[in-house]
Write an enzyme that holds these catalytic residues in place. Structure first.
Site, PDB file in Angstrom:
ATOM      1  N   ASP A 159       0.907  -1.217   0.061  1.00  0.00           N
ATOM      2  CA  ASP A 159      -0.282  -0.014  -0.320  1.00  0.00           C
ATOM      3  C   ASP A 159       0.803   1.260   0.149  1.00  0.00           C
ATOM      4  OD1 ASP A 159       1.008  -0.432   2.676  1.00  0.00           O
ATOM      5  OD2 ASP A 159      -0.724   0.092   3.691  1.00  0.00           O
ATOM      6  N   GLU A 242      11.190  -2.275  12.834  1.00  0.00           N
ATOM      7  CA  GLU A 242      12.541  -1.850  12.218  1.00  0.00           C
ATOM      8  C   GLU A 242      13.528  -1.560  13.209  1.00  0.00           C
ATOM      9  OE1 GLU A 242       9.153  -0.392  12.672  1.00  0.00           O
ATOM     10  OE2 GLU A 242       8.372   0.058  10.527  1.00  0.00           O
TER      11      GLU A 242
END
Ligand SMILES: *[C@@H]1O[C@H](CO)[C@@H](O)[C@H](O)[C@H]1NC(C)=O
Ligand SMILES: *[C@@H]1O[C@H](CO)[C@@H](O)[C@H](O)[C@H]1NC(C)=O
Ligand SMILES: *[C@@H]1O[C@H](CO)[C@@H](O)[C@H](O)[C@H]1NC(C)=O
Length: 333
Positions: A159, A242
């Site tokens: 997306d 992350e």
């Protein structure tokens, strides 16, 4: 009516069931892969054909079955069709091989690996759900198991929207490169702050004591560098994927290579298929008007694009993250 559609869908060969049982252990299956590049119309006209081989970009896309899945992957695939020397790893959070996905991936002509990487059931009850982790772990394992030690790894969600210039920028990544991601959080951007060509801190509205407060789409990793950390992985911890991944590869601030004109422009957007109001970021006009760091030019650009607004008296207060702590912007600039 729906029952008939349901039966048609599942009685055809749309879905090949996977018989192995799933445990908490990662359990991923390569559904299909193809290494030849069939984008002839592309190569016949592209200037890259005559130059020495470019490093391959391993573009990892976690995806999951939902209403928008095929629409998103169609749009992304048609972006990736423009990119030479790219291997697309599409990892689906689904315990079967969606054969329509293979049909779609084949049509693009891009070399690809389609993996079924269902999230172990235990994590589905977590709040928030660590979505995309099983997929990215499966892709990292595929890279390791296939001995891929040269090229560049990038995590690009289905997306997101990508500027084609991003790919030429990340291809030269020596260790870890970083760059702004538009439409992230309350600042409408997540980015390293760069001063004189070096990263000096981070601008992200959700610091959360993260050492590396960056978005998944905001960095790329060289595979030789990744291979130095054979234990590198991504935890099932929503929001910290992350940070923990970059910690697991032993990243140091001085090693970060800023891209996108020293982090002053947006080459990737976390578009998402939904509407949000534009953010108002409260920031001192001196910082905004200064070109001393990348932040002034970047925020002025976002204002010009109508993505976010800047005010010196209202909105979400701007701060910088450094070494896992947040500080007023004025303290580091
Ligand atoms: C992973 O699988 C192995 C073999 O099936 C099993 O012995 C081990 O306990 C599993 N690990 C976890 C964390 O469940
Ligand atoms: C980034 O900044 C450094 C130091 O100011 C400069 O030498 C370099 O040319 C800049 N890079 C780009 C792409 O603007
Ligand atoms: C990886 O993990 C193993 C087992 O925990 C450990 O023995 C080894 O030293 C680790 N390797 C690195 C490079 O950290």
């Amino acid at each position: 009516m729906w029952l008939i559609l349901f039966l048609l869908y599942f009685s055809g060969d749309m879905v090949k069931p996977i018989t192995s049982s799933l445990s908490i252990n990662d359990s991923a299956f390569v559904c299909n892969e193809k290494f030849e590049d069939n984008r002839q119309y592309f190569y016949s006209s592209h200037p890259y054909t005559s130059v020495s081989p470019l490093p391959t970009i391993y573009f990892v896309t976690p995806t999951y079955p939902r209403r928008e899945q095929i629409a998103e992957l169609t749009r992304l695939g048609q972006t990736l069709m423009h990119i030479p020397n790219l291997h697309w790893i599409v990892a689906d959070d689904f315990d079967g091989c969606n054969t329509f996905l293979d049909y779609l991936l084949n049509k693009f002509g891009i070399p690809y690996t389609h993996i079924a990487s269902p999230m172990p059931d235990i994590y589905r009850s977590f709040a928030p759900i660590p979505r995309g982790v099983a997929n990215r772990r499966a892709a990292i394992n595929w890279i390791r198991n296939n001995g891929k030690k040269s090229g560049v790894l990038y995590f690009g969600d289905d997306d997101n929207a990508f500027d084609l210039r991003l790919f030429s920028e990340i291809r030269s990544t020596q260790r870890v490169s970083m760059f702004p991601v538009g439409l992230i959080g309350l600042y409408a951007v997540s980015t390293p702050i760069v001063k004189q060509g070096k990263v000096i801190g981070f601008f992200d509205s959700w610091p959360a004591n993260r050492l590396w407060p960056v978005d998944m789409a905001g960095f790329a990793v060289n595979l030789e560098y990744l291979a130095l950390s054979p234990n590198a992985t991504m935890p099932y911890r929503a929001g910290y994927e992350e940070d923990e991944f970059l910690k697991s590869i032993g990243l140091q601030m001085a090693h970060i290579e800023p891209k996108a004109s020293n982090c002053s422009e947006i080459l990737v957007w976390h578009t998402q298929t939904k509407k949000e109001k534009s953010a108002v970021v409260r920031i001192d006009s001196k910082i905004l008007e200064s070109d001393q760091t990348s932040l002034g030019p970047l925020l002025r650009e976002l204002e010009a694009l109508g993505v976010s607004h800047i005010s010196s008296s209202s909105g979400i207060k701007a701060h910088v993250s450094k070494n896992g702590k947040t500080k007023p912007l004025s303290s580091v600039l």
